[in-house]
Motif scaffolding. Structure first.
Motif, PDB file in Angstrom:
ATOM      1  N   GLU A  62       0.776  -1.065   0.018  1.00  0.00           N
ATOM      2  CA  GLU A  62      -0.138  -0.207  -0.114  1.00  0.00           C
ATOM      3  C   GLU A  62       0.851   1.208  -0.112  1.00  0.00           C
ATOM      4  O   GLU A  62       0.687   2.353  -0.773  1.00  0.00           O
ATOM      5  N   LEU A  63       1.873   1.005   0.873  1.00  0.00           N
ATOM      6  CA  LEU A  63       3.013   2.292   0.960  1.00  0.00           C
ATOM      7  C   LEU A  63       3.473   2.565  -0.532  1.00  0.00           C
ATOM      8  O   LEU A  63       3.687   3.710  -1.049  1.00  0.00           O
ATOM      9  N   ALA A  64       4.102   1.531  -1.290  1.00  0.00           N
ATOM     10  CA  ALA A  64       4.577   1.548  -2.698  1.00  0.00           C
ATOM     11  C   ALA A  64       3.546   1.987  -3.555  1.00  0.00           C
ATOM     12  O   ALA A  64       3.825   2.799  -4.343  1.00  0.00           O
ATOM     13  N   TYR A  65       2.280   1.810  -3.268  1.00  0.00           N
ATOM     14  CA  TYR A  65       1.210   2.366  -4.522  1.00  0.00           C
ATOM     15  C   TYR A  65       1.197   3.805  -4.197  1.00  0.00           C
ATOM     16  O   TYR A  65       1.050   4.253  -5.095  1.00  0.00           O
ATOM     17  N   ALA A  66       0.984   4.067  -2.823  1.00  0.00           N
ATOM     18  CA  ALA A  66       0.988   5.608  -2.698  1.00  0.00           C
ATOM     19  C   ALA A  66       2.088   6.293  -3.135  1.00  0.00           C
ATOM     20  O   ALA A  66       1.716   7.556  -3.368  1.00  0.00           O
ATOM     21  N   ALA A  67       3.001   5.861  -3.082  1.00  0.00           N
ATOM     22  CA  ALA A  67       4.529   6.810  -3.569  1.00  0.00           C
ATOM     23  C   ALA A  67       4.559   6.477  -5.204  1.00  0.00           C
ATOM     24  O   ALA A  67       5.127   7.570  -5.669  1.00  0.00           O
ATOM     25  N   LYS A  68       3.662   5.789  -5.962  1.00  0.00           N
ATOM     26  CA  LYS A  68       3.749   5.613  -7.290  1.00  0.00           C
ATOM     27  C   LYS A  68       2.746   6.601  -7.931  1.00  0.00           C
ATOM     28  O   LYS A  68       2.692   6.718  -9.078  1.00  0.00           O
ATOM     29  N   GLN A  69       1.746   7.341  -6.991  1.00  0.00           N
ATOM     30  CA  GLN A  69       0.776   8.043  -7.443  1.00  0.00           C
ATOM     31  C   GLN A  69       1.082   9.592  -7.718  1.00  0.00           C
ATOM     32  O   GLN A  69       2.227  10.174  -7.168  1.00  0.00           O
ATOM     33  N   PRO A  70       0.870  10.108  -9.016  1.00  0.00           N
ATOM     34  CA  PRO A  70       1.194  11.197  -9.233  1.00  0.00           C
ATOM     35  C   PRO A  70       0.947  12.364  -8.296  1.00  0.00           C
ATOM     36  O   PRO A  70      -0.188  12.312  -7.977  1.00  0.00           O
ATOM     37  N   GLY A  71       1.779  13.142  -7.941  1.00  0.00           N
ATOM     38  CA  GLY A  71       1.463  14.340  -7.013  1.00  0.00           C
ATOM     39  C   GLY A  71       1.612  15.843  -7.658  1.00  0.00           C
ATOM     40  O   GLY A  71       2.153  15.547  -8.867  1.00  0.00           O
ATOM     41  N   TRP A  72       1.212  16.603  -6.818  1.00  0.00           N
ATOM     42  CA  TRP A  72       1.269  17.988  -7.415  1.00  0.00           C
ATOM     43  C   TRP A  72       2.669  18.324  -7.858  1.00  0.00           C
ATOM     44  O   TRP A  72       2.806  19.207  -8.779  1.00  0.00           O
ATOM     45  N   TRP A  73       3.649  17.843  -7.256  1.00  0.00           N
ATOM     46  CA  TRP A  73       5.066  18.166  -7.500  1.00  0.00           C
ATOM     47  C   TRP A  73       5.672  17.750  -8.839  1.00  0.00           C
ATOM     48  O   TRP A  73       6.626  18.424  -9.366  1.00  0.00           O
ATOM     49  N   GLN A  74       4.920  16.791  -9.608  1.00  0.00           N
ATOM     50  CA  GLN A  74       5.303  16.226 -10.485  1.00  0.00           C
ATOM     51  C   GLN A  74       5.408  17.357 -11.985  1.00  0.00           C
ATOM     52  O   GLN A  74       6.046  17.157 -12.877  1.00  0.00           O
ATOM     53  N   ARG A  75       4.612  18.402 -11.796  1.00  0.00           N
ATOM     54  CA  ARG A  75       4.548  19.404 -12.779  1.00  0.00           C
ATOM     55  C   ARG A  75       5.867  20.207 -12.728  1.00  0.00           C
ATOM     56  O   ARG A  75       6.270  21.253 -13.679  1.00  0.00           O
ATOM     57  N   TYR A  76       6.592  19.928 -11.673  1.00  0.00           N
ATOM     58  CA  TYR A  76       7.986  20.747 -11.626  1.00  0.00           C
ATOM     59  C   TYR A  76       8.998  19.984 -11.913  1.00  0.00           C
ATOM     60  O   TYR A  76      10.178  20.032 -11.486  1.00  0.00           O
ATOM     61  N   LYS A  77       8.790  18.985 -13.056  1.00  0.00           N
ATOM     62  CA  LYS A  77       9.962  18.056 -13.399  1.00  0.00           C
ATOM     63  C   LYS A  77      11.305  18.476 -13.617  1.00  0.00           C
ATOM     64  O   LYS A  77      12.100  18.051 -13.173  1.00  0.00           O
ATOM     65  N   SER A  78      11.305  19.737 -14.388  1.00  0.00           N
ATOM     66  CA  SER A  78      12.739  20.174 -14.673  1.00  0.00           C
ATOM     67  C   SER A  78      13.319  20.882 -13.546  1.00  0.00           C
ATOM     68  O   SER A  78      14.625  20.773 -13.490  1.00  0.00           O
ATOM     69  N   ALA A  79      12.626  21.085 -12.350  1.00  0.00           N
ATOM     70  CA  ALA A  79      13.323  21.479 -11.315  1.00  0.00           C
ATOM     71  C   ALA A  79      13.538  20.430 -10.162  1.00  0.00           C
ATOM     72  O   ALA A  79      13.771  20.677  -8.820  1.00  0.00           O
ATOM     73  N   LEU A  80      13.156  19.237 -10.504  1.00  0.00           N
ATOM     74  CA  LEU A  80      12.889  18.177  -9.448  1.00  0.00           C
ATOM     75  C   LEU A  80      13.728  17.043  -9.804  1.00  0.00           C
ATOM     76  O   LEU A  80      13.304  15.929 -10.681  1.00  0.00           O
ATOM     77  N   PRO A  81      14.966  16.957  -9.371  1.00  0.00           N
ATOM     78  CA  PRO A  81      15.530  15.717  -9.687  1.00  0.00           C
ATOM     79  C   PRO A  81      15.019  14.337  -8.972  1.00  0.00           C
ATOM     80  O   PRO A  81      14.202  14.558  -8.058  1.00  0.00           O
ATOM     81  N   ASP A  82      15.357  13.103  -9.326  1.00  0.00           N
ATOM     82  CA  ASP A  82      14.777  12.047  -9.108  1.00  0.00           C
ATOM     83  C   ASP A  82      14.998  11.873  -7.579  1.00  0.00           C
ATOM     84  O   ASP A  82      14.190  11.188  -6.957  1.00  0.00           O
TER      85      ASP A  82
END
Length: 272
Positions: A62-82
């Motif tokens: 369940e925790l792994a599932y939650a971690a895979k869900q797209p979050g608001w921060w995904q829109r900042y991909k160019s400023a967000l290192p993996d």
């Protein structure tokens, strides 16, 4: 999550474990270092192979599932290192955040101008205007975790040196310190300054963030330690205990709330 997977593997070889999940040793290594997330299915495969009890496996899946869900921060991909994406996701879910900063105002408390001045010197941020603006915008969006409807309980210890390191010029620095005072007046936010007069302290190794969060009615904790090229995510019980003890030592050694306010106001007056 990462440390739990690594500890559950025990003495089994990484090659054996990777084969069970059907991916490479390099991918397993990234998962076990917290550099990438794992799917619920792969988590179940690995933990079943490791002999972990079924109830624990389902909670972890369940925790792994939650971690895979797209979050608001995904829109900042160019400023967000993996390596930072995981931190922002956990921070968003956190109910309590404890942080220590020796040199700077914590990112989640920074004004846009202060953040921008730091980005201009950050070698990890590409020298491209729109990416710099995205990085600044990301820090501002993170502040909603402290001011929104589900605000986290936040405690910060900031070394006195951060009050005097001039970032972005006098006006920018003054605005930042005044903002620090304003944020510190909120019921869910407590800020203390660690004065020079306190002498030696428990966190001479540097900055860290301790996050407590709940997923599927299960409590978790994560210690985050950043370095020049990435970050380390610590989840083992003894590691979390160490950082809790370290933070409480800092909190005890830091100035009182009234003394902290005086120290910040004195630094502001020094800028006039």
């Amino acid at each position: 999550m990462a440390n739990f997977l690594r500890e559950a593997r025990g003495k089994r070889s990484s090659a054996e474990a990777a084969a069970v999940a059907g991916f490479s040793k390099a991918t397993l290594s990234r998962v076990e270092r917290g550099e990438t997330t794992i799917s619920p299915g792969d988590a179940r495969l690995l933990l079943s192979h490791y002999g972990v009890p079924g109830t624990v496996i389902e909670s972890f899946a369940e925790l792994a599932y939650a971690a895979k869900q797209p979050g608001w921060w995904q829109r900042y991909k160019s400023a967000l290192p993996d390596w930072f994406s995981l931190f922002v996701g956990v921070e968003t879910a956190a109910r309590e955040i404890h942080t220590y900063e020796p040199e700077l105002v914590p990112g989640i408390l920074q004004t846009p101008e202060y953040s921008r001045a730091l980005m201009d010197k950050d070698l990890k941020v590409p020298d491209v205007e729109h990416e710099i603006l995205e990085a600044v915008s990301l820090r501002q969006r993170r502040q909603e975790k402290l001011t929104g409807d589900e605000a986290a309980e936040f405690r910060a210890v900031i070394n006195e040196s951060a009050l005097h390191r001039l970032i972005g010029g006098p006006d920018t620095h003054r605005e930042q310190l005044e903002y620090l005072l304003a944020m510190g007046s909120r019921d869910n936010i407590k800020i203390k300054v660690l004065p020079f007069t306190s002498g030696a302290h428990a966190a001479s190794y540097g900055a860290f963030v301790l996050l407590d969060y709940t997923v599927v009615d299960t409590d978790y904790a994560l210690a985050y330690v950043e370095y020049a090229g990435g970050a380390v995510y610590l989840e083992a019980r003894d590691e979390i205990s160490l950082y809790r003890h370290m933070f409480e030592n800092l909190w005890q050694d830091a100035a009182t709330a009234d003394e902290t306010e005086d120290l910040i106001k004195t630094a502001i007056r020094g800028l006039r």
